[in-house]
Scaffold this motif. Structure first.
Motif, PDB file in Angstrom:
ATOM      1  N   VAL A 171       1.063   1.155   5.674  1.00 57.56           N
ATOM      2  CA  VAL A 171       0.700   0.522   4.349  1.00 57.56           C
ATOM      3  C   VAL A 171      -1.028   0.625   4.095  1.00 57.56           C
ATOM      4  N   ARG A 172      -1.719   0.479   5.800  1.00 63.16           N
ATOM      5  CA  ARG A 172      -3.272   0.625   5.975  1.00 63.16           C
ATOM      6  C   ARG A 172      -3.121   2.201   4.787  1.00 63.16           C
ATOM      7  N   SER A 173      -2.315   3.097   6.214  1.00 63.10           N
ATOM      8  CA  SER A 173      -2.997   5.148   5.958  1.00 63.10           C
ATOM      9  C   SER A 173      -2.620   5.084   4.539  1.00 63.10           C
ATOM     10  N   PHE A 174      -1.133   4.533   3.892  1.00 60.33           N
ATOM     11  CA  PHE A 174      -1.466   5.323   2.734  1.00 60.33           C
ATOM     12  C   PHE A 174      -2.516   4.541   1.583  1.00 60.33           C
ATOM     13  N   LEU A 175      -2.458   3.336   1.941  1.00 56.34           N
ATOM     14  CA  LEU A 175      -3.927   2.856   0.804  1.00 56.34           C
ATOM     15  C   LEU A 175      -5.115   3.513   1.153  1.00 56.34           C
ATOM     16  N   ASP A 176      -5.201   4.304   2.152  1.00 57.48           N
ATOM     17  CA  ASP A 176      -6.609   4.893   2.477  1.00 57.48           C
ATOM     18  C   ASP A 176      -6.433   6.589   1.614  1.00 57.48           C
ATOM     19  N   ASP A 177      -5.246   7.048   1.955  1.00 56.06           N
ATOM     20  CA  ASP A 177      -4.904   7.720   1.893  1.00 56.06           C
ATOM     21  C   ASP A 177      -5.439   8.185   0.080  1.00 56.06           C
ATOM     22  N   SER A 178      -4.908   7.262  -0.481  1.00 51.56           N
ATOM     23  CA  SER A 178      -4.489   6.553  -2.219  1.00 51.56           C
ATOM     24  C   SER A 178      -5.961   6.524  -2.533  1.00 51.56           C
ATOM     25  N   ILE A 179      -7.377   6.407  -2.153  1.00 54.24           N
ATOM     26  CA  ILE A 179      -8.857   6.093  -2.252  1.00 54.24           C
ATOM     27  C   ILE A 179      -9.101   7.305  -2.260  1.00 54.24           C
ATOM     28  N   ARG A 180      -8.848   7.928  -1.320  1.00 49.04           N
ATOM     29  CA  ARG A 180      -9.413   9.389  -0.839  1.00 49.04           C
ATOM     30  C   ARG A 180      -8.802  10.379  -2.161  1.00 49.04           C
ATOM     31  N   THR A 181      -7.511  10.365  -2.112  1.00 46.52           N
ATOM     32  CA  THR A 181      -7.003  11.162  -3.631  1.00 46.52           C
ATOM     33  C   THR A 181      -7.807  10.659  -4.839  1.00 46.52           C
ATOM     34  N   MET A 235       4.111  13.119   5.355  1.00 46.45           N
ATOM     35  CA  MET A 235       5.396  11.795   5.287  1.00 46.45           C
ATOM     36  C   MET A 235       5.280  10.870   4.502  1.00 46.45           C
ATOM     37  N   ALA A 236       6.136  10.826   3.103  1.00 42.89           N
ATOM     38  CA  ALA A 236       5.112  10.157   2.341  1.00 42.89           C
ATOM     39  C   ALA A 236       6.192   8.205   2.868  1.00 42.89           C
ATOM     40  N   ILE A 237       5.133   7.344   1.972  1.00 44.57           N
ATOM     41  CA  ILE A 237       4.947   6.160   2.511  1.00 44.57           C
ATOM     42  C   ILE A 237       6.593   5.812   2.441  1.00 44.57           C
ATOM     43  N   THR A 238       7.191   6.022   1.318  1.00 48.23           N
ATOM     44  CA  THR A 238       8.702   6.015   1.225  1.00 48.23           C
ATOM     45  C   THR A 238       9.393   6.134   2.301  1.00 48.23           C
ATOM     46  N   ASP A 239       9.297   7.187   3.028  1.00 47.31           N
ATOM     47  CA  ASP A 239       9.750   7.397   4.498  1.00 47.31           C
ATOM     48  C   ASP A 239       9.430   6.810   5.515  1.00 47.31           C
ATOM     49  N   LYS A 240       8.768   6.245   5.139  1.00 46.94           N
ATOM     50  CA  LYS A 240       8.507   4.696   6.511  1.00 46.94           C
ATOM     51  C   LYS A 240       8.596   3.518   6.185  1.00 46.94           C
ATOM     52  N   ILE A 241       9.244   3.370   5.252  1.00 45.49           N
ATOM     53  CA  ILE A 241      10.467   1.538   4.469  1.00 45.49           C
ATOM     54  C   ILE A 241      11.110   1.716   4.620  1.00 45.49           C
ATOM     55  N   MET A 299     -12.116  10.387 -17.813  1.00 42.31           N
ATOM     56  CA  MET A 299     -10.907  10.479 -16.132  1.00 42.31           C
ATOM     57  C   MET A 299     -11.409  10.387 -15.338  1.00 42.31           C
ATOM     58  N   ALA A 300     -13.446  10.865 -14.877  1.00 36.76           N
ATOM     59  CA  ALA A 300     -13.848  10.435 -14.177  1.00 36.76           C
ATOM     60  C   ALA A 300     -14.041   8.577 -13.400  1.00 36.76           C
ATOM     61  N   ASP A 301     -13.992   8.238 -14.975  1.00 37.99           N
ATOM     62  CA  ASP A 301     -14.306   6.656 -14.917  1.00 37.99           C
ATOM     63  C   ASP A 301     -13.096   5.830 -14.427  1.00 37.99           C
ATOM     64  N   ARG A 302     -11.757   6.451 -15.297  1.00 38.11           N
ATOM     65  CA  ARG A 302     -10.263   5.991 -14.915  1.00 38.11           C
ATOM     66  C   ARG A 302     -10.061   5.732 -13.324  1.00 38.11           C
ATOM     67  N   ALA A 303     -10.103   7.146 -12.702  1.00 40.67           N
ATOM     68  CA  ALA A 303     -10.560   6.983 -10.900  1.00 40.67           C
ATOM     69  C   ALA A 303     -11.597   6.094 -10.874  1.00 40.67           C
ATOM     70  N   ARG A 304     -12.676   6.134 -10.792  1.00 38.12           N
ATOM     71  CA  ARG A 304     -13.321   5.235 -10.219  1.00 38.12           C
ATOM     72  C   ARG A 304     -13.220   4.019 -10.330  1.00 38.12           C
ATOM     73  N   ARG A 305     -12.755   3.325 -11.449  1.00 34.78           N
ATOM     74  CA  ARG A 305     -11.695   1.421 -11.438  1.00 34.78           C
ATOM     75  C   ARG A 305     -10.525   1.839 -10.747  1.00 34.78           C
ATOM     76  N   ALA A 306     -10.096   3.237 -10.374  1.00 38.87           N
ATOM     77  CA  ALA A 306      -8.145   3.021  -9.747  1.00 38.87           C
ATOM     78  C   ALA A 306      -9.239   2.609  -7.774  1.00 38.87           C
ATOM     79  N   LYS A 307     -10.662   3.621  -7.576  1.00 35.57           N
ATOM     80  CA  LYS A 307     -10.661   3.350  -6.334  1.00 35.57           C
ATOM     81  C   LYS A 307     -10.971   2.118  -6.049  1.00 35.57           C
TER      82      LYS A 307
END
Length: 151
Positions: free
Chosen positions: A112-122, A1-7, A138-146
């Motif tokens: 929100v916490r679950s969404f952020l955790d899922d984003s980190i795992r992604t 379920m997308a985070i926007t379904d929980k807004i 791309m690996a560096d960009r993902a590392r910085r985003a994480k």
């Protein structure tokens, strides 16, 4: 379920009363978008509510897609907004407070916490795949985003 379904729409009963119509709680549900953004729905709202609803529409519903607002752009823009708030150093409680102040919408802190955790795992998965595929940029960009999401 997308985070926007929980807004959810804050004070949705009060807003429904002003609109003289039934209003679903989900901020991104089709019925909510139809009620608020077609016909004279916005004109019926008090000025404070109208301003926040217009801000929401301007920030998330403004795109050139033929299917707007049912094209997926609003949901992607809202997810990006949440990620940007986290990158600014806000935690889940503060993110909920900011979205409520900005747009009269809210979510449960755990969602929100679950969404952020899922984003980190992604981002971890993107980083690993980019390393394996030989895409160090791309690996560096993902590392910085994480790192930004992890706080």
């Amino acid at each position: 379920m997308a985070i926007t379904d929980k807004i959810y729409v804050k004070n949705h009963r009060q807003i429904a009363s002003q609109l003289e119509a039934s209003l679903p709680k989900g901020a991104f549900s089709g019925a909510t978008l139809d009620l608020l953004f077609t016909g004279d729905g916005i004109a019926k709202l008090d000025s404070a509510t109208r301003d926040r609803v217009l801000d929401f529409a301007e920030d998330f519903l403004d795109c050139d897609c033929d299917q707007n607002p049912y094209c997926g752009c609003p949901e992607r823009k809202f997810a990006r907004y949440l990620l940007e708030l986290r990158a600014e150093g806000l935690g889940p409680n503060a993110i909920v407070d900011v979205m409520t102040d900005d747009y009269l919408v809210y979510a449960y802190t755990g969602d929100v916490r679950s969404f952020l955790d899922d984003s980190i795992r992604t981002m971890e998965a993107v980083e690993t795949l980019a390393d394996v595929d030989g895409h160090p940029e791309m690996a560096d960009r993902a590392r910085r985003a994480k790192r930004d999401l992890s706080g």
